[in-house]
Design an enzyme around this catalytic site. Structure first.
Site, PDB file in Angstrom:
ATOM      1  N   ASP A 108       1.006  -1.184  -0.044  1.00 14.66           N
ATOM      2  CA  ASP A 108       0.141   0.372   0.047  1.00 14.66           C
ATOM      3  C   ASP A 108       1.040   1.618  -0.043  1.00 14.66           C
ATOM      4  OD1 ASP A 108      -2.575   1.476   0.018  1.00 14.66           O
ATOM      5  OD2 ASP A 108      -2.997   0.703   1.846  1.00 14.66           O
TER       6      ASP A 108
HETATM    7  C1  BGC Z   1      -4.981   3.516  -0.136  1.00 23.10           C
HETATM    8  C2  BGC Z   1      -4.949   2.427  -0.917  1.00 23.10           C
HETATM    9  C3  BGC Z   1      -4.896   3.059  -2.255  1.00 23.10           C
HETATM   10  C4  BGC Z   1      -3.818   3.734  -2.167  1.00 23.10           C
HETATM   11  C5  BGC Z   1      -3.460   4.317  -3.511  1.00 23.10           C
HETATM   12  C6  BGC Z   1      -3.664   4.552  -0.542  1.00 23.10           C
HETATM   13  O1  BGC Z   1      -3.878   5.795   0.655  1.00 23.10           O
HETATM   14  O2  BGC Z   1      -5.080   2.595   1.528  1.00 23.10           O
HETATM   15  O3  BGC Z   1      -6.695   1.612  -0.771  1.00 23.10           O
HETATM   16  O4  BGC Z   1      -5.182   1.703  -3.262  1.00 23.10           O
HETATM   17  O5  BGC Z   1      -4.516   5.117  -1.275  1.00 23.10           O
HETATM   18  O6  BGC Z   1      -3.886   4.724  -3.920  1.00 23.10           O
END
Ligand code: BGC
Length: 740
Positions: free
Chosen positions: A266
């Protein structure tokens, strides 16, 4: 001369032969060859630097391919409700393109509420086509973190509290996406059940709850959905970040489940080079370096899996075995997606996708209460309808964090109701309350100006005036996508509705008997006014076609058939995580003391009556259930057993009913929930029509996770199969035995 000609001919032949043979033997380009052979071939051609370059981002949402070998860059996109607008190379803010407005699909809570796998497939296919058209090869979604507390700000992005339901619903979504040559990246693996302290909170959970509650939907995604990617979560487990967690990623995901896709961190979830190397992370994204602005060179080079990794290898401190394995996983992703010559071209922002979203929305909306059949609205007896509440006019596709979208259009509830009613009745609007008049996210603006400086009293007075003189009042409220509501980055502060809505609703109930409350949210909310309000509809975040879908339900064009994928507690303490005082934890630790008793499993155990039970949802028609029968009285662990039940539509219009099968283990050596969902089905019935539904289960539906043996086991003895219209509306049951 002749000799010369012969030499030239031989030379030419030689050249073309070697070109041919090169082509022929470039195994990685030959899609008739098995994927693993192509992977090994490509790997053998790559330099150390090329391999490392693939393991980390080069921009906010992309990572390097192997340009020298014609292997394209990798492009990710959020997910999970639509395709995120294009952002700048190294910024979160949108790039300002004018051709990236997508169709916004309903939030995943709504999809789960359809309990219909066909809807899940349709969702996956449609969003996959949108991703493909936009040249994205990884869709960051779907999310299947379990609904542990109604305060989790991201529950709206997930599929509810039950591992079986989430596991069943996630599989077709993944298959639909991947049919487009786009990888579904299932998130957030694992135990990411709160936003408070999300980057660091350490989850203490025992193996039973881990395996029985928090992992099954991910396991189904990997083994049945064959997901090509999975996203590591932000939080920690056993004091190790989930993004490089040896237990989750190596022991469980790879060794126990045989996952052969990529593990993507993530954004900002990577914290340690060595752990990232050895504990199964493949692609690092979003680490909080300052992007291109730091230092004299590309700051992405400073990622944990970039230069620091290269240096360790060059110094001989780590070998290249792990790097090769990461590169293999990433190459496999390339062959499945960007290098797949047979993938379709996709389509974007289409009418067909909007209609798919509408269909899912209509099937997912839940009729919670309908006293005296207030709904559907009878236009033949109606002159005036009052629509009240900010959520009747507020755009919900912008905001909420990474799932925020730039939608091609969004029909608000008020617009949908007006479109549908036309001049058949007068529709008047009053704001009722002011929540959050803002509407922008990373540079995407709703363009709405919802500023209203009137006091609560003034707003209420206006609302009551229009309510008094109307035949129906539709209050559209609930939560929104602002901070501390249904939004990433923070949890809700309480179960109650914000912005004094409770007061507005109870005052409205006093002046109009035909009050319909539409709750727009991805979470349960408290309803202290429930006895005063005859009709309540759970509206979710419904995407592009929101208003049209809602209107179709309210006016009765569509008979509601959705059922809740999570429990609505009366009060917060009725929820297990809160009851044991473990949300959101303390000093960086959260202890899942409620163990396996999450959602309805807790209500059953403690005998707590919920406001609305898991699986609850009404229809404009009525159903009568027959008595469940079984094809045998006893089964062995290698047998199957089939339960059959008939359902009759006893009302006056066509309707669909979701029938639920729960299994109860009457005596077990370890504590077990009173009952657990093990199958479900949806029947569509004409008035007066009866159909039967059969559920066949095997030993897996009888098993629990024995943490000492570290295995799923079933114990011989008595079981019950229980048919329910919800987890608290049980219709009939039948006993059976598991024998050795
Ligand atoms: C989120 C993810 C997301 C990623 C990219 C993160 O802050 O937890 O779910 O896919 O950002 O935007």
């Amino acid at each position: 001369m002749l000799q010369k000609l012969r030499t030239i001919t031989i030379l030419l032949l030689g050249i073309s032969f070697s070109a041919f043979s090169q082509n022929k033997y470039a195994v990685y380009l030959d899609d008739t060859k098995p994927i693993d052979e192509r992977v090994e071939d490509a790997l053998a051609r790559m330099t150390l630097e090329e391999k490392v370059a693939m393991c980390h981002a080069q921009s906010k949402f992309s990572s390097a391919g192997v340009p020298r070998l014609g292997i394209p860059d990798f492009w990710m996109t959020d997910g999970p409700h639509g395709i995120r607008p294009e952002v700048l190379w190294d910024e979160w803010s949108q790039a300002g393109w004018t051709n990236d407005s997508c169709i916004a699909f309903p939030a995943l809570t709504c999809l789960a509420a359809t309990w219909n796998k066909d809807m899940s497939l349709l969702y996956g296919q449609s969003i996959g086509e949108e991703a493909r058209y936009r040249n994205k090869n990884v869709l960051l979604g779907p999310g299947v973190n379990i609904y542990r507390s109604p305060l989790n700000g991201r529950n709206f992005e997930y599929m509810g509290e039950d591992p079986y339901l989430a596991g069943q619903m996630v599989v077709p979504y993944i298959k639909g996406v991947q049919q487009n040559g786009v990888a579904a990246c299932v998130k957030h693996f694992a135990l990411n059940n709160q936003e408070t302290d999300r980057y660091s909170v350490n989850v203490n959970v025992d193996d039973r709850a881990l395996y029985e509650i928090y992992l099954p939907a991910f396991k189904a995604a990997v083994q049945e959905g064959e997901a090509w990617a999975i996203m590591g979560a932000y939080n920690r487990y056993k004091n190790q970040q989930a993004c490089h967690n040896q237990y989750l990623l190596k022991d469980i995901l790879r060794d126990e489940w045989g996952f052969d896709g990529v593990v993507i961190a993530d954004w900002g979830g990577t914290h340690n080079t060595r752990e990232a190397i050895f504990n199964g992370l493949d692609m690092e994204f979003g680490t909080w370096t300052d992007g291109l602005k730091t230092g004299t060179s590309n700051a992405y080079d400073n990622y944990y899996l970039a230069n620091p990794y290269l240096e360790l290898i060059r110094k001989g401190e780590v070998g290249t075995k792990e790097l090769d394995q990461k590169a293999r996983n990433i190459l496999r992703l390339a062959f499945r997606t960007t290098m797949n010559k047979n993938k379709p071209y996709g389509s974007f922002g289409t009418h067909a996708h909007a209609l798919a979203g509408r269909k899912i929305a209509e099937e997912g909306i839940v009729l919670l209460k309908n006293k005296n059949n207030v709904l559907p609205i009878d236009l033949s007896k109606t002159k005036k309808i009052a629509v009240i509440g900010e959520n009747a006019i507020k755009m919900m596709t912008v905001g909420g964090g990474s799932s925020s979208l730039k939608a091609k259009y969004e029909v608000s509830p008020l617009e949908g109701i007006k479109n549908r009613i036309g001049n058949e009745a007068e529709v008047v609007f009053a704001r009722g309350y002011v929540g959050d008049p803002g509407g922008s996210y990373n540079g995407v603006e709703t363009g709405q100006n919802l500023t209203d400086n009137r006091s609560l009293d003034e707003l209420l007075r206006e609302a009551l005036e229009v309510a008094k003189t109307s035949d129906y009042v539709i209050f559209v409220g609930g939560l929104n996508k602002s901070n501390f509501q249904d939004s990433e980055g923070a949890d809700r502060k309480g179960l109650e509705l914000p912005y004094h809505q409770d007061k507005v609703i109870s005052e409205l109930a006093k002046v109009n008997k035909h009050l319909i409350v539409v709750n727009i949210s991805g979470n349960a909310v408290a309803m202290p006014w429930i006895q005063q309000v005859p009709a309540i509809v759970q509206g979710w975040f419904l995407g592009t076609e929101s208003g049209n879908a809602l209107a179709a339900i309210l006016l009765g064009d569509v008979n509601p058939s959705g059922k809740l994928p999570f429990t609505f507690p009366v009060k917060l303490e009725d929820n297990s995580a809160h009851s044991v005082g473990e949300f959101p934890g303390k000093d960086g630790q959260v202890n899942y003391k409620e163990d396996i008793f999450v959602g309805y499993r807790w209500n059953d155990k403690q005998n707590i009556k919920p406001l609305f039970g898991f699986g609850h949802g009404l229809s404009y028609t009525t159903f009568e259930y027959g008595k469940v029968t079984a094809d045998k009285k006893e089964m062995t662990t290698s047998d199957k057993i089939t339960f059959t039940v008939s359902v009759k539509n006893t009302g006056h219009r066509e309707g669909s009913e979701i029938v639920q099968l729960y299994i109860s283990d009457l005596k077990s050596s370890l504590p077990r929930p009173a009952k657990e969902l093990k199958d479900f089905g949806k029947l569509t019935l004409q008035p007066g029509e009866t159909k039967t539904l059969s559920f066949t289960i095997d030993n897996t539906a009888l098993s629990f996770f024995d943490d000492v043996k570290h295995a799923w086991i079933s114990e011989p003895g008595d079981f019950e199969a229980i048919i329910g219209a919800s987890s608290i509306n049980l219709k009939s049951k039948i006993g059976f035995k598991l024998i050795k």
